[in-house]
Design an enzyme around this catalytic site. Structure first.
Site: not given
Length: 384
Positions: A53, A106, A179, A204
């Site tokens: 982690r 978005y 973004d 993406k």
């Protein structure tokens, strides 16, 4: 001895953070599928790793590569783009702060601010990010903490002036977040234009093959990078090693894929602009797009995303989405295969009834890298 030139983007995408494995010489970084690491004594980390982690070598390779591609000093990989956004907001805001959002952001970003962060006293205000003067006027010193940009925006492909908005935000003490998912680091470098943090859904274009979900943050500020890394570990929404490996693999071909995405999209956008069944096309590569000149200035090319309005209305738009054969009806974007969707009923349903509601007759295309003539024929058949 002559000085070696700085490596280009394509070279960094293949080599940054990805030295051959020192043990075996493997040219592809291994997938370190481990949760914990043997320590060199109590409190003595072995090469900086203790628990996955907190850090994993495969994730480190991806984070270093992303930082290099975005001209940043620190990159951090997350389980999804929204996990990256959530970690960022929790790090840089406090109750009472305001965030300015694009008025066509978005839907998932809007939902997170409106339904989650608002519960902790973070307000979000939609602004037209293509109007630098309006955004500057909306910034309230001492209250506006973040100016959040998408450029191009999702789904209306609006273009924001990153340099001008960064200057206005910084003069008021606000942080600029961009973004960069639609543009990718290959087409646009927000940090070099003045932004403080870049956000990606690596699901993406960075991944590029519709086989991974991930997110990333990249910053040019080392101190902010340390704070984000602390939050990444504390919140724990990290990317797993296999997902990191997949994104790394995708980044190696990002430049060549984006060249083809852009080439196909330019042809399709021009074709749609002349189609009698199409009322309006949103693509910054068209000279008629209001943000065309700015996009040409701050982007290498215009991207692979197109939106358009169907002249016959909402039902005709929905029907067209269901008639394609090569364009797959589906959410997401940025893969090698072409996708089609109806934002109002799919990716942006969460903004229905709000100031961010998208046109009901809107169709969004993620243009893939197939033969463009086949894509045109598919759309022609679907539009009737």
């Amino acid at each position: 001895m002559s000085r070696q030139p700085d490596p280009g983007f394509e070279t960094l995408a293949i080599h940054a953070g990805q030295e051959p494995d020192p043990t075996t010489g493997a040219v592809v970084p291994p997938i370190y599928a481990t949760s914990t690491y043997a320590q060199d004594g109590v409190g003595g980390l072995r090469n900086g790793y203790e628990y996955s982690r907190s850090g994993n070598p495969t994730r480190t390779a991806l984070e270093e590569c992303l930082a290099a591609l975005e001209s940043g000093v620190r990159g951090l990989a997350f389980a999804s783009g929204l996990a990256a956004e959530d970690t960022l907001v929790r790090t840089i805001t406090e109750p009472g702060d305001e965030v300015l959002l694009p008025n066509d952001a978005y839907g998932g970003t809007y939902r997170q601010f409106a339904k989650l962060h608002a519960r902790w006293g973070i307000t979000s205000t939609p602004v037209p990010v293509n109007d630098a003067e309006a955004v500057a006027a909306a910034i309230r010193p001492g209250r506006t903490r973040v100016v959040w940009l998408e450029t191009p925006t999702n789904p209306l492909l609006t273009i924001a002036d990153i340099a001008a908005l960064s200057e206005a935000a910084h003069s008021a003490g606000a942080v600029v977040v961009v973004d960069n998912t639609f543009a990718t680091p290959y087409l646009q470098q927000p940090l070099e234009l003045g932004a403080d943090v870049v956000v990606h859904s690596t699901t993406k274009y960075c991944g590029g093959h519709s086989d991974v979900v991930g997110g990333a943050l990249i910053t040019r500020d080392a101190e902010l990078g340390e704070r984000l890394a602390w939050s990444q570990n504390a919140i724990g929404a990290v990317a797993g090693p296999f997902d990191c490996w997949l994104v790394l693999r995708g980044l190696k071909t990002l430049a060549v894929r984006m060249d083809r995405h852009c080439a196909n999209a330019r042809i399709i956008a021009s074709w749609l602009a002349d189609h009698p069944g199409v009322a309006e096309v949103f693509y910054p590569g068209l000279a008629t797009h209001p943000g065309h000149d700015l996009a040409a200035k701050q982007m290498r090319d215009f991207g692979g995303m197109i939106s358009f309005r169907v002249a016959a209305g909402e039902q005709a738009a929905v029907d067209a989405c269901g008639r394609t054969e090569i364009f797959t009806l589906g959410e997401s974007l940025g893969g090698v295969e072409s996708l089609i969707e109806h934002p109002g009923r799919m990716t942006h349903q969460s903004v229905s009834g709000t100031a961010l509601e998208v046109p009901a007759d809107l169709v969004r295309l993620s243009v893939g890298i197939e033969k463009v003539d086949d894509l045109l024929a598919d759309l022609d058949s679907a539009l009737g």
